[in-house]
Enzyme design. Structure first.
Site, PDB file in Angstrom:
ATOM      1  N   LYS A  29       0.879  -1.267  -0.170  1.00 17.05           N
ATOM      2  CA  LYS A  29       0.008  -0.078   0.094  1.00 17.05           C
ATOM      3  C   LYS A  29       0.921   1.205   0.150  1.00 17.05           C
ATOM      4  O   LYS A  29       0.517   2.121  -0.853  1.00 17.05           O
ATOM      5  CB  LYS A  29      -1.020  -0.133   1.223  1.00 17.05           C
ATOM      6  CG  LYS A  29      -1.551   1.235   1.441  1.00 17.05           C
ATOM      7  CD  LYS A  29      -2.277   1.140   2.904  1.00 17.05           C
ATOM      8  CE  LYS A  29      -3.043   2.546   3.246  1.00 17.05           C
ATOM      9  NZ  LYS A  29      -3.842   3.091   2.398  1.00 17.05           N
TER      10      LYS A  29
ATOM     11  N   SER B 172     -19.614   9.075   5.657  1.00 16.52           N
ATOM     12  CA  SER B 172     -18.228   9.567   5.905  1.00 16.52           C
ATOM     13  C   SER B 172     -17.819  10.427   4.991  1.00 16.52           C
ATOM     14  O   SER B 172     -18.013  10.675   3.962  1.00 16.52           O
ATOM     15  CB  SER B 172     -17.315   8.264   5.751  1.00 16.52           C
ATOM     16  OG  SER B 172     -17.294   7.857   4.455  1.00 16.52           O
TER      17      SER B 172
ATOM     18  N   ASP C 262     -26.240   1.111   6.658  1.00 18.94           N
ATOM     19  CA  ASP C 262     -26.033   0.638   5.565  1.00 18.94           C
ATOM     20  C   ASP C 262     -25.803  -0.786   5.348  1.00 18.94           C
ATOM     21  O   ASP C 262     -25.317  -1.537   6.389  1.00 18.94           O
ATOM     22  CB  ASP C 262     -24.335   1.131   5.536  1.00 18.94           C
ATOM     23  CG  ASP C 262     -24.413   2.737   5.257  1.00 18.94           C
ATOM     24  OD1 ASP C 262     -25.363   3.107   4.845  1.00 18.94           O
ATOM     25  OD2 ASP C 262     -23.411   3.406   5.518  1.00 18.94           O
TER      26      ASP C 262
ATOM     27  N   GLU D 173     -23.115  -9.164  -1.844  1.00 17.65           N
ATOM     28  CA  GLU D 173     -21.907  -9.938  -1.447  1.00 17.65           C
ATOM     29  C   GLU D 173     -21.954 -11.153  -0.732  1.00 17.65           C
ATOM     30  O   GLU D 173     -21.359 -12.416  -1.440  1.00 17.65           O
ATOM     31  CB  GLU D 173     -20.727  -9.159  -0.474  1.00 17.65           C
ATOM     32  CG  GLU D 173     -19.615  -9.782  -0.133  1.00 17.65           C
ATOM     33  CD  GLU D 173     -18.875  -8.789   0.764  1.00 17.65           C
ATOM     34  OE1 GLU D 173     -18.137  -9.374   1.909  1.00 17.65           O
ATOM     35  OE2 GLU D 173     -18.913  -7.611   0.497  1.00 17.65           O
TER      36      GLU D 173
ATOM     37  N   CYS E  31     -23.460  -1.001  -2.518  1.00 15.71           N
ATOM     38  CA  CYS E  31     -22.436  -0.522  -3.448  1.00 15.71           C
ATOM     39  C   CYS E  31     -21.723  -1.618  -3.918  1.00 15.71           C
ATOM     40  O   CYS E  31     -21.744  -2.808  -3.457  1.00 15.71           O
ATOM     41  CB  CYS E  31     -21.336   0.575  -2.872  1.00 15.71           C
ATOM     42  SG  CYS E  31     -20.444  -0.192  -1.458  1.00 15.71           S
TER      43      CYS E  31
ATOM     44  N   HIS F 222     -14.347   5.904  -5.632  1.00 19.25           N
ATOM     45  CA  HIS F 222     -13.376   5.141  -5.912  1.00 19.25           C
ATOM     46  C   HIS F 222     -12.324   5.304  -6.619  1.00 19.25           C
ATOM     47  O   HIS F 222     -11.453   4.769  -6.987  1.00 19.25           O
ATOM     48  CB  HIS F 222     -13.814   3.596  -6.154  1.00 19.25           C
ATOM     49  CG  HIS F 222     -14.539   3.100  -4.730  1.00 19.25           C
ATOM     50  ND1 HIS F 222     -16.039   3.285  -4.485  1.00 19.25           N
ATOM     51  CD2 HIS F 222     -13.980   2.379  -3.848  1.00 19.25           C
ATOM     52  CE1 HIS F 222     -16.184   2.665  -3.499  1.00 19.25           C
ATOM     53  NE2 HIS F 222     -15.107   1.904  -3.144  1.00 19.25           N
TER      54      HIS F 222
END
Length: 769
Positions: A22, A444, A610, A616, A654, A705
């Site tokens: 990262k 957020s 949320d 998923e 999402c 994103h």
């Protein structure tokens, strides 16, 4: 052809024990290091991984170590390798870093590839775009270079590449493709490129190659299972006949292979097949297995429990009864679990004894491999130790709590229902007084360096609780003022107090533990630390109420209370495996129901719960899906059904294929549902319209994103598409997701464009009326 080792894993975490990848990648994006420095750092990380896997018991020279590194995403890597980037990336063709990151992140001139969930995991992959004119060609040699790099370091590793059937099955048609076109139609054109790739890998020193084909287990893809199996038969007949190639391991994790796919792979001229024996059973004998190695995925690659090692050994013994060589393996790549439980100084020692992160799972595979080579007697002590840990876990305090069990046992159907939507809509319009096309965000706001530093100082004891809370109140006030200035209609407090949308709640609920270094890749350079749900769940005290009420005191506009839903808390945690998920979900839902009630009592009139992970967790097998949808939808309704008609419940979903679960989304009975739409350029709008969805809906008009700022025309175009297909009274205007990962400069510019576009479309609609 070389023999297959007695034990292996299907992949290993690639982000680094301290998220080294990262930091490397983000430093490259920021211009702090150049491409050579990035490549050098990545090479060092790969070398450290190989050495560590050898230390843990995998062989340096028997191909048991997988070469599964990726700078961003394994599907994108395969897409680059076969030259399948869409035309808008023509100027960065090849497998260069520029091509990779342009496709992953986009830039000012073009949108990135779409991103969605990898089967039923929280990992996100980049969706290939394949059309009739996609010109496949072997492009670059990154896979081969990594094999040669390992060879030079004294390792014979097994390169891991997404297989051709899965690559095409996960692709979407290009915008220019005719209706009815399927990327699988291009399989025969793609296979010669894979033949070239295999030859390139063999020349670089690979003795085995792993081709990942999880599409062959799924019954949730657009292509039917029979078509996928037929494609596999064609593909592996061609690849198996290649003149120059390594031995082929076809890996099909995440569930049991369909019967047709199992028969097709058994008959194919490949040397080994890896199957999932955690989410599947030992398959029936079929023709063609003779001489093939079967890698039994008996060590769970998806969770962090030490598990039943004796049961795993028994599954390998049953697999051996098929009469062909057997190896021990993981059910999936270990990219879904953290590196090392011994790197968790703050976890309770008793809890640690129940756990196995990636390194411990490699050790379990090594134990089982020793049993295969030397017999069960050689590993009896290891099997007994795992059995004792299981028994200790069952009897530990907190695993079962009578008060929690009594509450879930007393639930009735009334606890899951809220009442007529039309009546609620009228009450909410009177209470809130919002304009047409109300604007809001998902929750957020950017988690700045100042926020992260203040949190770290508080954890280290350098800030008192009072000082830290004062800092958070100042941050909330700044975010509220910014939203007022931007002209948003429904505000949020920005969530500066939250390190993560699940971990924050886990830290405040009984039955959870959190890690210090348990990072798992979510997408690209982003990683999360899934919490550990080990016991019965309850809420000892209010969690979010003080922050939401403080934020509401700063504005006359409605302030949303922000919670994470029960399904997402389960999906993004490592959840106990000793009881049905439905039972655990209801425990979490009741804890959230208490929080919702307290927010309402405190004067918060909009509460968002949320559920981005709803799609998923949908099982890959059709027979398992109805039960999942029943309990997942039920747990959300249990969490939200206790409020008055005038209190508006929102939810957010999402990065999923929504058409598959559109009925379930309606079943949630949320007053407003916000969904990802910008990155797919509004495709989901048609699904919503076709379904007759009648509640409020906010198709995202800003892809968070990507660092690019959408201009007013782009946002307005998406919004006009929404109001042309959906009743405008239903439509909300919002980003695709939370803004936590973005910077303030791009966030402010994007939200200003969002409000400007909404104002323009609203004026048009007002004139039409």
């Amino acid at each position: 052809m070389t023999s297959f080792p007695a034990g292996t894993i299907l992949g290993y975490p690639r982000i680094g024990r301290r998220r080294e990848l990262k930091r490397l990648v983000e430093s490259y994006w920021a211009g702090r290091i150049d491409a050579d420095e990035l490549e050098t750092g990545a090479r060092d990380l790969r070398a450290a991984t190989r050495r560590r896997l050898a230390e843990l018991g995998l062989g340096r020279d028997d191909s048991s170590i997988p070469e599964s590194f990726s700078f961003y995403d394994q599907v994108l890597d395969a897409t680059l390798a076969v030259g399948a980037l869409p035309a808008r990336f023509a100027d960065v063709a090849g497998d260069s870093l520029d091509a990779l990151f342009a496709a992953a992140r986009g830039d000012a001139a073009r949108a990135p590839l779409e991103m969605t969930k990898w089967f039923d995991t929280n990992y996100h992959y980049l969706v290939p775009e394949i059309g009739p004119d996609t010109a496949f060609a072997l492009t670059g040699d990154r896979f081969a270079r990594q094999v040669a790099e390992a060879r030079a370091d004294g390792f014979t590793t097994r390169p891991v590449v997404v297989g051709p059937v899965t690559l095409l099955a996960l692709a979407k048609p290009t915008d220019e493709a005719p209706e009815g076109f399927s990327a699988l139609d291009r399989l025969d054109d793609l296979l010669p490129v894979y033949v070239e790739l295999l030859a390139q890998l063999r020349e670089a020193g690979a003795e085995w190659v792993q081709l990942d084909e999880p599409a062959l287990v799924s019954e949730s893809l657009p292509a039917p299972a029979s078509e996928l199996a037929a494609a596999a038969a064609r593909a592996y007949a061609v690849l198996g006949a290649a003149a120059s190639r390594p031995s082929i391991l076809v890996a099909a994790g995440y569930a049991q292979l369909t019967d047709a796919a199992w028969a097709a792979l058994a008959a194919a001229p490949v040397e080994a097949i890896a199957i999932d024996l955690v989410r599947g059973d030992v398959p029936a004998p079929v023709a063609g297995l003779e001489g093939k190695t079967l890698v039994g995925g008996v060590v769970n690659g998806r969770n962090i429990w030490r598990g039943d090692l004796r049961g795993a050994w028994g599954a390998l013994e049953r697999l051996r009864a098929l009469g062909t060589p057997v190896a021990a393996g993981t059910s999936t790549s270990l990219q879904h679990v953290p590196h090392d439980v011994q790197d968790e100084p703050d976890l309770d020692a008793r809890l640690v004894s129940w756990l196995a992160f990636a390194d411990q799972k490699v050790g379990q595979v090594a134990v089982l491999a020793r049993g295969i080579e030397q017999g069960e007697a050689a590993i009896t002590a290891d099997l007994d130790a795992a059995t004792a840990a299981l028994a200790d876990r069952r009897s530990a305090p907190g695993v079962r709590v009578d008060a929690v069990r009594a509450r879930t046992g007393a639930l009735s159907s009334d606890d899951f229902t809220r009442g007529d939507y039309a009546a609620r809509q009228a009450a909410q319009e009177a209470e809130l007084g919002l304009p047409l096309l109300p604007t809001t965000t998902i929750g957020s706001f950017p988690q700045t360096g100042d926020i992260r530093r203040a949190r770290a100082r508080f954890v280290r004891g350098e800030l008192t609780e009072a000082e830290y809370e004062e800092f958070l109140r100042a941050e909330i006030a700044r975010v509220v003022e910014l939203q007022e200035d931007l002209g948003l209609d429904v505000l949020v407090h920005g969530e500066p107090e939250r390190n993560d949308m699940v971990q924050y709640f886990a830290e405040n609920l009984d039955g959870f533990a959190v890690t210090a270094n348990g990072w798992v890749q979510s997408y690209g350079s982003r990683a999360t630390r899934p919490s550990i749900l080990w016991g019965d769940v309850s809420r000892p005290a209010p969690i979010t109420v003080p922050w939401s009420t403080y934020a509401q005191s700063l504005t006359a506009k409605p302030m949303k209370g922000m919670l994470t839903g029960p399904v997402t808390i389960l999906a993004w945690s490592f959840v106990r495996d000793d009881q049905p998920l439905a039972e655990t979900a209801n425990q979490v839902a009741l804890a959230l129901r208490d929080e919702v009630a307290d927010l309402e009592t405190a004067g918060i009139r909009i509460v968002q719960v949320d559920e981005p992970a709803l799609r998923e967790l949908l099982p890959l097998k059709a027979a398992d899906q109805p039960a999942y949808l029943e309990w997942s939808v039920g747990s959300f309704r249990l969490a939200t059904a206790g409020v008055a008609e005038a209190t508006q419940i929102h939810t957010h979903l999402c990065y999923s294929e929504f058409a598959v679960v559109i009925d379930a989304i309606a079943g949630l009975d949320a007053d407003v549902t916000s969904i990802e739409a910008a990155r797919s350029r509004g495709e989901v709008i048609d699904d919503v319209a076709a379904s007759g969805f009648g509640h409020g809906v906010g198709p995202g008009v800003y892809d968070i994103h990507s660092p690019r700022v959408p201009d007013v025309d782009e946002v307005e175009g998406l919004l006009r598409r929404a109001v042309s297909a959906i009743e405008p009274r239903q439509v909300w205007v919002n980003p695709d997701c939370g803004l936590k990962t973005r910077g303030y400069e791009e966030t402010t510019a994007s939200l200003r464009n969002l409000v400007t576009a909404a104002t323009a479309v609203r004026a048009t609609l007002d004139q039409a009326v």
